[in-house]
Design a protein around this motif. Structure first.
Motif, PDB file in Angstrom:
ATOM      1  N   SER A 238      -6.872  10.473  -8.381  1.00  0.00           N
ATOM      2  CA  SER A 238      -7.157  11.469  -7.340  1.00  0.00           C
ATOM      3  C   SER A 238      -7.077  12.884  -7.909  1.00  0.00           C
ATOM      4  N   GLU A 239      -6.168  13.092  -8.874  1.00  0.00           N
ATOM      5  CA  GLU A 239      -6.041  14.405  -9.488  1.00  0.00           C
ATOM      6  C   GLU A 239      -7.256  14.726 -10.367  1.00  0.00           C
ATOM      7  N   ILE A 240      -7.785  13.723 -11.031  1.00  0.00           N
ATOM      8  CA  ILE A 240      -8.999  13.925 -11.829  1.00  0.00           C
ATOM      9  C   ILE A 240     -10.140  14.377 -10.925  1.00  0.00           C
ATOM     10  N   ALA A 241     -10.239  13.757  -9.743  1.00  0.00           N
ATOM     11  CA  ALA A 241     -11.285  14.157  -8.797  1.00  0.00           C
ATOM     12  C   ALA A 241     -11.097  15.603  -8.356  1.00  0.00           C
ATOM     13  N   THR A 242      -9.844  16.003  -8.135  1.00  0.00           N
ATOM     14  CA  THR A 242      -9.561  17.378  -7.705  1.00  0.00           C
ATOM     15  C   THR A 242      -9.963  18.388  -8.775  1.00  0.00           C
TER      16      THR A 242
ATOM     17  N   TYR B 191      -1.316   5.731 -12.054  1.00  0.00           N
ATOM     18  CA  TYR B 191      -2.713   5.813 -12.482  1.00  0.00           C
ATOM     19  C   TYR B 191      -3.620   6.145 -11.298  1.00  0.00           C
ATOM     20  N   ALA B 192      -3.329   5.535 -10.130  1.00  0.00           N
ATOM     21  CA  ALA B 192      -4.127   5.825  -8.934  1.00  0.00           C
ATOM     22  C   ALA B 192      -3.971   7.282  -8.524  1.00  0.00           C
TER      23      ALA B 192
ATOM     24  N   ALA C  24       0.823  -1.208   0.000  1.00  0.00           N
ATOM     25  CA  ALA C  24       0.000   0.000   0.000  1.00  0.00           C
ATOM     26  C   ALA C  24       0.858   1.259   0.000  1.00  0.00           C
ATOM     27  N   SER C  25       0.346   2.301  -0.596  1.00  0.00           N
ATOM     28  CA  SER C  25       1.008   3.598  -0.560  1.00  0.00           C
ATOM     29  C   SER C  25      -0.041   4.666  -0.326  1.00  0.00           C
ATOM     30  N   TRP C  26       0.206   5.481   0.667  1.00  0.00           N
ATOM     31  CA  TRP C  26      -0.744   6.541   0.997  1.00  0.00           C
ATOM     32  C   TRP C  26      -0.395   7.862   0.337  1.00  0.00           C
ATOM     33  N   TRP C  27       0.709   7.929  -0.380  1.00  0.00           N
ATOM     34  CA  TRP C  27       1.143   9.222  -0.918  1.00  0.00           C
ATOM     35  C   TRP C  27       0.102   9.881  -1.819  1.00  0.00           C
ATOM     36  N   PRO C  28      -0.575   9.151  -2.720  1.00  0.00           N
ATOM     37  CA  PRO C  28      -1.598   9.831  -3.543  1.00  0.00           C
ATOM     38  C   PRO C  28      -2.709  10.444  -2.701  1.00  0.00           C
ATOM     39  N   PHE C  29      -3.086   9.744  -1.613  1.00  0.00           N
ATOM     40  CA  PHE C  29      -4.168  10.248  -0.770  1.00  0.00           C
ATOM     41  C   PHE C  29      -3.720  11.433   0.071  1.00  0.00           C
ATOM     42  N   VAL C  30      -2.476  11.377   0.573  1.00  0.00           N
ATOM     43  CA  VAL C  30      -1.937  12.514   1.324  1.00  0.00           C
ATOM     44  C   VAL C  30      -1.895  13.753   0.434  1.00  0.00           C
TER      45      VAL C  30
END
Length: 292
Positions: free
Chosen positions: A115-119, A110-111, A29-35
């Motif tokens: 998150s950037e698309i949502a932003t 891609y993940a 797991a990587s939380w960096w995209p969510f952070v």
């Protein structure tokens, strides 16, 4: 990215890759995209608090708005740096990565882009909400500079693509030359945006609001949406240029080959993403808004 048990033998003094450093115990797991996404969302919240503070709404002060904005920017930068470490530095330590591990890094990008698309989608929804209520008087924002910047950014994506092709074909000199050209085009684009902001703010007085004597004289919701979306995109282009700069330096040092170039691929995916977003921005704001 998988951290092997003999990580200390990879030449980094026993310092484990980021996926083991943060968060611990989450394996792949990587939380960096969510952070990063949380930090980016907080920047919008900070901007909204500034508007509320300017109008004296809900007892919110400029200090609170500034604190939220600074904290969110810090969190955003922290997430980006963690992702850079995870995707570029740690992966370089593990030279003998399997095709499966490289695939995970690409899917991680891609993940992140999801998150950037949502932003950006939230920003576009905000703009269309404002547009439904009437945009009022809009200055002439679509001109030769926008056309030049658009053509430049689109061309840079093609140049970057052919740079990747050159590397896969073993043509290192062509790869370096085209990658350097892409980076230069990105820097020119950023310079064009800075100049455009100067023209709009200093010459055309196209500002989100005007405050006199502590009171808001007038507010311009369209200008707020314009600077929020184009500024966010400019931040992403700047980040993309940083990524390409890192890849360019690594390319000069001979750290890529036809078989090993996953960080180039992930950086290229990011660059193509900001290119597509810009096309939507031009269509919706520069052309769509002024055509109404």
């Amino acid at each position: 990215m998988t951290a092997t048990e003999d990580a200390g033998d990879h030449g980094h003094g026993g310092h484990l890759p980021a996926v083991e450093d943060f968060p611990r115990g989450f394996g792949e797991a990587s939380w960096w995209p969510f952070v990063t996404a949380i930090g980016g969302s907080g920047i919008y919240v900070g901007a909204a608090l500034f508007l509320l503070a300017a109008r004296g709404g809900f007892g919110i002060t400029m200090g609170t708005a500034a604190a939220v904005s600074i904290g969110s920017i810090g969190l955003f930068v922290f997430g980006i740096l963690g992702w850079l470490y995870h995707g570029f530095v740690a992966s370089f330590w593990e030279r003998h990565k399997s095709e499966q591990s490289e695939s995970k890094l690409v899917w991680g990008m891609y993940a992140f882009l999801g998150s950037e698309i949502a932003t950006f989608s939230a920003g576009f929804i905000y703009f269309f909400f404002i547009q439904a209520g009437g945009l009022g008087e809009i200055p002439d924002i679509f001109g030769s500079l926008v056309i030049f910047n658009t053509l430049l950014l689109i061309a840079s994506s093609f140049v970057l693509h052919f740079s990747e092709v050159a590397l896969r074909n073993g043509n290192r000199k062509r790869f370096i030359a085209l990658l350097g050209a892409t980076l230069l085009m990105g820097v020119i684009f950023i310079g064009g945006q800075v100049y455009e902001y100067y023209e709009f703010l200093a010459v055309k007085n196209f500002t989100p609001a005007a405050i006199a004597g502590g009171e808001v004289v007038y507010s311009n919701p369209f200008a707020s949406a314009f600077y929020a979306l184009t500024g966010l995109h400019g931040l992403h282009v700047t980040l993309g240029a940083v990524l390409l700069g890192i890849v360019f330096v690594r390319g000069l040092r001979g750290q890529y080959s036809a078989e090993r170039h996953v960080s180039l691929k992930t950086a290229a995916l990011y660059w193509h993403f900001v290119d597509v977003v810009w096309i939507f921005l031009v269509a919706a704001i520069y052309i769509g808004a002024t055509a109404i």
